[in-house]
Design an enzyme around this catalytic site. Structure first.
Site: not given
Length: 345
Positions: A84, A135, A153, A201
């Site tokens: 994550h 998270e 991004h 994106e």
């Protein structure tokens, strides 16, 4: 793959943003540390913990490799996966609403820790055991953060970019690049911003098993960064592309094919060697089979270990935390231990 990467580059670091409130070190949250350094771990001086620490030191001493090549070969064979990505937001409920309604994510879990004054939530497109997740961390009383110029991004793959952008616009989202082919290629993309200013994106990639597909970070020396993630993290260089017209080069790093797995996209803007990282983006979690060996390989790869490998106080789960040569942080928990969803210290 994105356009205008060089336009947001920052050649010199800006002054540090407002300090992030201290929180306990959480294995899986942005409360794991301040934006630029880890919070100290609270140790309880009990015989049990002392024995565990001694055992950990003995295990660490036993993991020494006979050569650098042996260490780097082990890293490539280690069972690793991007677990994550962690970052801070100013209004967690607003962000959850945006991600679920506009980006189609699911709220996997959420918990409030009033004694530590923060809330965190996990979102994604599948179970955390198999899919990459986001998270979010909200620190009580902090309603905004500096995203900085170093963070680029996140990438979201979708069946239809145009429809996704229409929905985002209808929900009040900010569209910063209308749908269309990427310059120099055929892939249809668009760019949007979430309520906290994080860029996403949107890529047209029908049928992908991993819609949450990219984390893009800017680096000051691309070859150095590629070498680090190959050696220290066991990643593969999936592809590299130079764009002299726009004065940037990108490299995709990961543990499997780009169309099926989340990847780390590293971007080098010509002539820019360092960036202001802000205090919003925190870290990536990467699972490993052996945190002690992971920490040793990192030290051999010009990285910095900021949390020595070992068990969390009072728990069996083992972790290590590292910085790459550009100062980007990652946390590596052991696959062999417990439920990462409930661990803090």
């Amino acid at each position: 793959m994105a356009v205008s990467r060089g336009a947001v580059a920052c050649a010199t670091p800006a002054a540090a943003a407002a300090a992030v409130p201290r929180r306990s070190m959480l294995l899986s949250t942005a409360a794991a540390g301040a934006a630029l350094q880890s919070d100290p771990i609270r140790l309880m001086s009990t015989p049990k913990l002392k024995l565990r620490a001694s055992a950990g030191a003995a295990q660490a001493a036993a993991t020494s490799f006979s050569s650098n090549d042996e260490a780097f070969t082990w890293a490539k064979k280690d069972n690793r996966r991007l677990l994550h990505v962690v970052y801070r937001v100013g209004d967690i409920d607003k962000t959850i609403k945006f991600y679920t309604e506009c980006l189609g994510m699911k709220l996997l879990r959420k918990r409030d820790i009033p004694e530590e004054k923060y809330t965190n939530a996990f979102l994604g497109y599948g179970p955390e055991e198999t899919n990459f997740a986001i998270e979010l961390t909200y620190n009580y009383g902090v309603d905004s953060y500096d995203v900085g110029a170093g963070f680029g991004h996140f990438g979201i793959a979708t069946d239809d970019v145009a429809k996704t952008v229409e929905l985002i616009r209808a929900k009040g989202g900010k569209v910063t690049r209308e749908p269309g082919p990427v310059k120099g290629g055929k892939t249809v993309i668009a760019f949007i911003e979430d309520p906290d200013g994080y860029k996403f994106e949107i890529l047209e990639r029908p049928g992908t098993p991993e819609p949450l597909c990219q984390v893009m970070l800017r680096v000051g020396d691309l070859d150095r960064a590629i070498s680090f993630y190959e050696k220290a993290c066991g990643m593969k260089l999936l592809r590299k592309r130079d764009n002299p017209e726009y004065k940037y080069t990108v490299a995709m790093m990961g543990y499997g094919p780009e169309d099926q797995n989340a990847v780390l996209e590293l971007t080098y803007n010509y002539g820019v060697t360092e960036y202001d990282k802000g205090n919003a983006y925190a870290q990536i979690a990467i699972g490993t089979d052996d945190v002690y060996k992971t920490a040793e390989v990192v030290k051999l790869s010009r990285g910095k270990v900021v949390r020595e490998a070992g068990p969390l106080p009072g728990l069996g789960t083992k972790i290590t935390a590292i910085l790459d040569p550009d100062g980007w942080k990652s946390v590596s928990p052991s696959h062999h231990h417990a439920d990462l969803r409930t661990i803090d210290c």
